[in-house]
Scaffold this motif. Sequence first.
Motif, PDB file in Angstrom:
ATOM      1  N   SER A 167       0.417  -1.082   0.047  1.00 17.28           N
ATOM      2  CA  SER A 167       0.254  -0.063   0.298  1.00 17.28           C
ATOM      3  C   SER A 167       0.565   1.638  -0.076  1.00 17.28           C
ATOM      4  O   SER A 167       2.028   1.390   0.791  1.00 17.28           O
ATOM      5  N   THR A 168       0.901   2.230  -0.878  1.00 21.65           N
ATOM      6  CA  THR A 168       1.480   3.213  -0.501  1.00 21.65           C
ATOM      7  C   THR A 168       1.000   3.947   0.388  1.00 21.65           C
ATOM      8  O   THR A 168       2.680   4.993   0.723  1.00 21.65           O
ATOM      9  N   ASN A 169       0.599   4.297   1.038  1.00 24.18           N
ATOM     10  CA  ASN A 169       0.160   4.855   2.438  1.00 24.18           C
ATOM     11  C   ASN A 169       0.722   4.089   3.565  1.00 24.18           C
ATOM     12  O   ASN A 169       1.461   4.839   4.262  1.00 24.18           O
TER      13      ASN A 169
ATOM     14  N   GLN B 262      -1.386  -2.680  -5.657  1.00 23.79           N
ATOM     15  CA  GLN B 262      -1.194  -1.776  -4.278  1.00 23.79           C
ATOM     16  C   GLN B 262      -1.590  -4.190  -4.116  1.00 23.79           C
ATOM     17  O   GLN B 262      -3.287  -4.382  -4.601  1.00 23.79           O
TER      18      GLN B 262
ATOM     19  N   GLY C 187      -4.218  -2.556  -0.606  1.00 30.42           N
ATOM     20  CA  GLY C 187      -4.574  -1.252  -0.725  1.00 30.42           C
ATOM     21  C   GLY C 187      -6.079  -1.065   0.661  1.00 30.42           C
ATOM     22  O   GLY C 187      -6.740  -1.564   1.090  1.00 30.42           O
ATOM     23  N   ARG C 188      -5.488   0.180   1.204  1.00 28.14           N
ATOM     24  CA  ARG C 188      -6.529   0.518   2.822  1.00 28.14           C
ATOM     25  C   ARG C 188      -7.527   1.074   1.901  1.00 28.14           C
ATOM     26  O   ARG C 188      -6.769   1.945   1.720  1.00 28.14           O
ATOM     27  N   GLY C 189      -8.663   0.962   2.813  1.00 30.43           N
ATOM     28  CA  GLY C 189      -9.327   2.305   2.570  1.00 30.43           C
ATOM     29  C   GLY C 189     -10.185   2.543   4.053  1.00 30.43           C
ATOM     30  O   GLY C 189      -9.336   2.386   5.093  1.00 30.43           O
ATOM     31  N   ARG C 190     -10.902   3.862   3.865  1.00 26.82           N
ATOM     32  CA  ARG C 190     -11.568   4.173   5.516  1.00 26.82           C
ATOM     33  C   ARG C 190     -12.139   3.251   6.230  1.00 26.82           C
ATOM     34  O   ARG C 190     -12.382   2.480   5.251  1.00 26.82           O
TER      35      ARG C 190
ATOM     36  N   PHE D 166      -8.678  -1.223  -0.277  1.00 24.85           N
ATOM     37  CA  PHE D 166      -9.270  -0.521  -0.892  1.00 24.85           C
ATOM     38  C   PHE D 166      -8.428  -1.519  -2.588  1.00 24.85           C
ATOM     39  O   PHE D 166      -7.384  -2.103  -2.707  1.00 24.85           O
TER      40      PHE D 166
ATOM     41  N   MET E 260      -1.650   6.057  -5.801  1.00 26.90           N
ATOM     42  CA  MET E 260      -0.893   7.753  -5.271  1.00 26.90           C
ATOM     43  C   MET E 260      -0.678   7.787  -3.486  1.00 26.90           C
ATOM     44  O   MET E 260      -2.001   7.637  -3.539  1.00 26.90           O
TER      45      MET E 260
ATOM     46  N   LYS F 220     -18.627   4.895  -7.260  1.00 30.31           N
ATOM     47  CA  LYS F 220     -17.757   5.409  -7.139  1.00 30.31           C
ATOM     48  C   LYS F 220     -15.995   4.790  -7.721  1.00 30.31           C
ATOM     49  O   LYS F 220     -16.344   3.876  -8.108  1.00 30.31           O
TER      50      LYS F 220
ATOM     51  N   GLY G 237     -11.590   6.775  -4.171  1.00 30.23           N
ATOM     52  CA  GLY G 237     -11.058   6.890  -2.648  1.00 30.23           C
ATOM     53  C   GLY G 237     -10.130   7.948  -2.574  1.00 30.23           C
ATOM     54  O   GLY G 237      -8.941   7.349  -3.012  1.00 30.23           O
ATOM     55  N   ILE G 238      -9.979   8.245  -1.494  1.00 31.89           N
ATOM     56  CA  ILE G 238      -8.962   9.083  -0.890  1.00 31.89           C
ATOM     57  C   ILE G 238      -8.887   8.684   1.291  1.00 31.89           C
ATOM     58  O   ILE G 238      -9.958   8.791   1.929  1.00 31.89           O
TER      59      ILE G 238
ATOM     60  N   ILE H 112      -4.762   8.355  -2.370  1.00 32.28           N
ATOM     61  CA  ILE H 112      -6.127   9.196  -3.637  1.00 32.28           C
ATOM     62  C   ILE H 112      -5.645   7.382  -4.623  1.00 32.28           C
ATOM     63  O   ILE H 112      -4.674   6.688  -5.169  1.00 32.28           O
ATOM     64  N   GLY H 113      -7.220   6.966  -4.764  1.00 31.76           N
ATOM     65  CA  GLY H 113      -7.168   5.791  -5.756  1.00 31.76           C
ATOM     66  C   GLY H 113      -8.374   5.989  -6.637  1.00 31.76           C
ATOM     67  O   GLY H 113      -9.020   5.984  -6.175  1.00 31.76           O
TER      68      GLY H 113
HETATM   69  C1  BTN Z   1     -11.630   4.550   0.586  1.00 35.02           C
HETATM   70  O1  BTN Z   1     -12.555   4.443  -0.438  1.00 35.02           O
HETATM   71  O2  BTN Z   1     -12.061   4.256   2.082  1.00 35.02           O
HETATM   72  C2  BTN Z   1     -10.400   5.172   0.960  1.00 35.02           C
HETATM   73  C3  BTN Z   1      -9.523   4.649  -0.425  1.00 35.02           C
HETATM   74  C4  BTN Z   1      -7.598   4.830  -0.405  1.00 35.02           C
HETATM   75  C5  BTN Z   1      -7.353   4.338  -1.754  1.00 35.02           C
HETATM   76  C6  BTN Z   1      -5.706   4.938  -1.903  1.00 35.02           C
HETATM   77  S1  BTN Z   1      -4.723   3.631  -3.544  1.00 35.02           S
HETATM   78  C7  BTN Z   1      -3.366   4.235  -2.440  1.00 35.02           C
HETATM   79  C8  BTN Z   1      -3.672   4.372  -0.542  1.00 35.02           C
HETATM   80  N1  BTN Z   1      -2.974   3.880  -0.333  1.00 35.02           N
HETATM   81  C9  BTN Z   1      -3.212   2.727   0.464  1.00 35.02           C
HETATM   82  O3  BTN Z   1      -3.466   2.497   0.768  1.00 35.02           O
HETATM   83  N2  BTN Z   1      -5.021   3.388  -0.189  1.00 35.02           N
HETATM   84  C10 BTN Z   1      -4.785   4.412  -0.537  1.00 35.02           C
END
Ligand code: BTN
Length: 263
Positions: free
Chosen positions: A37-39, A60, A63-66, A71, A81, A131, A134-135, A155-156
């Motif tokens: 995950s970039t975050n 990713q 990838g993680r979301g809120r 994600f 990114m 959608k 996501g941020i 941001i994805g």
């Molecule tokens: C959401 O929809 O809840 C937020 C999603 C955010 C995804 C982006 S992708 C780049 C960055 N790295 C992650 O793991 N998450 C964010």
Amino acid sequence: MCDNICVCGTSSTLNKQSICNHLKNDIEVFCFDSIDSTNSYAKRVHSQCDTPTLFAANHQSSGRGRLGRSFYSPADTGLYMSLLLDVADNNDDIICMTTATSVCVVSALKELYDVAPQIKWVNDIYLNNKKLCGILCEAITDEKNQKIEKIIIGIGINLSTQSFPDDIKHTATSLNKTHSKEQLCAKIADNIIEMSRHLHTRDFIDEYKKHSLVLGCEISYTQNGVTKEATAIDIDRNGGLVIQTQDGTKTLHSGEITVRLKK
Ligand code: BTN
């Protein structure tokens, strides 16, 4: 300096040089063919990085979301990114960074792809009621003084993903465009850098409202485990959603809403 794998080149992966060529601001860039995950990566390496630094990936694996969600981040068809920013000097304004970022993404998408994205409070970007992006903003706090010193803005964006997992297949969409991925990445990063210099003016709130998917709509929201209905009537200067409920006016500062009816 971050320990990174920089991938420059093929048509399916991100081209670091192209991102750098499009950037107007001085931003350090790291590109990955694949990463968890970039975050998460930005969080791991932030102490060795200058700011601003951009981490971008073609795929990713985690990838993680809120709200602890994942994600979906398949290879080649999305832009993933994270921008690492120093915010020690404007701590009071960080509260609205997510709101401001939504406006930065919308403006980049409109400029490059001639589309009409909307923002679903608080920070999801929608296209045709589904959608698209996501941020996830995460703060890094100085352990000594407990002040936020840096922020990671993740941001994805689904660029050309055609099939989504079952749980999101009816609610997610793609731009259906593959060109200008690096230009989009650079444009969003530049927009955020420029916006972050003027956060205190809250000028972006008007743009946010113009692109809101929820203002004027009936919504439902959940507080303390109870779901209630209300009308979304305004966005306050910190990005809070002002709603009209049966018991009067309230402001929601976080959480999720469901939009019940179309405008
Ligand atoms: C959401 O929809 O809840 C937020 C999603 C955010 C995804 C982006 S992708 C780049 C960055 N790295 C992650 O793991 N998450 C964010």
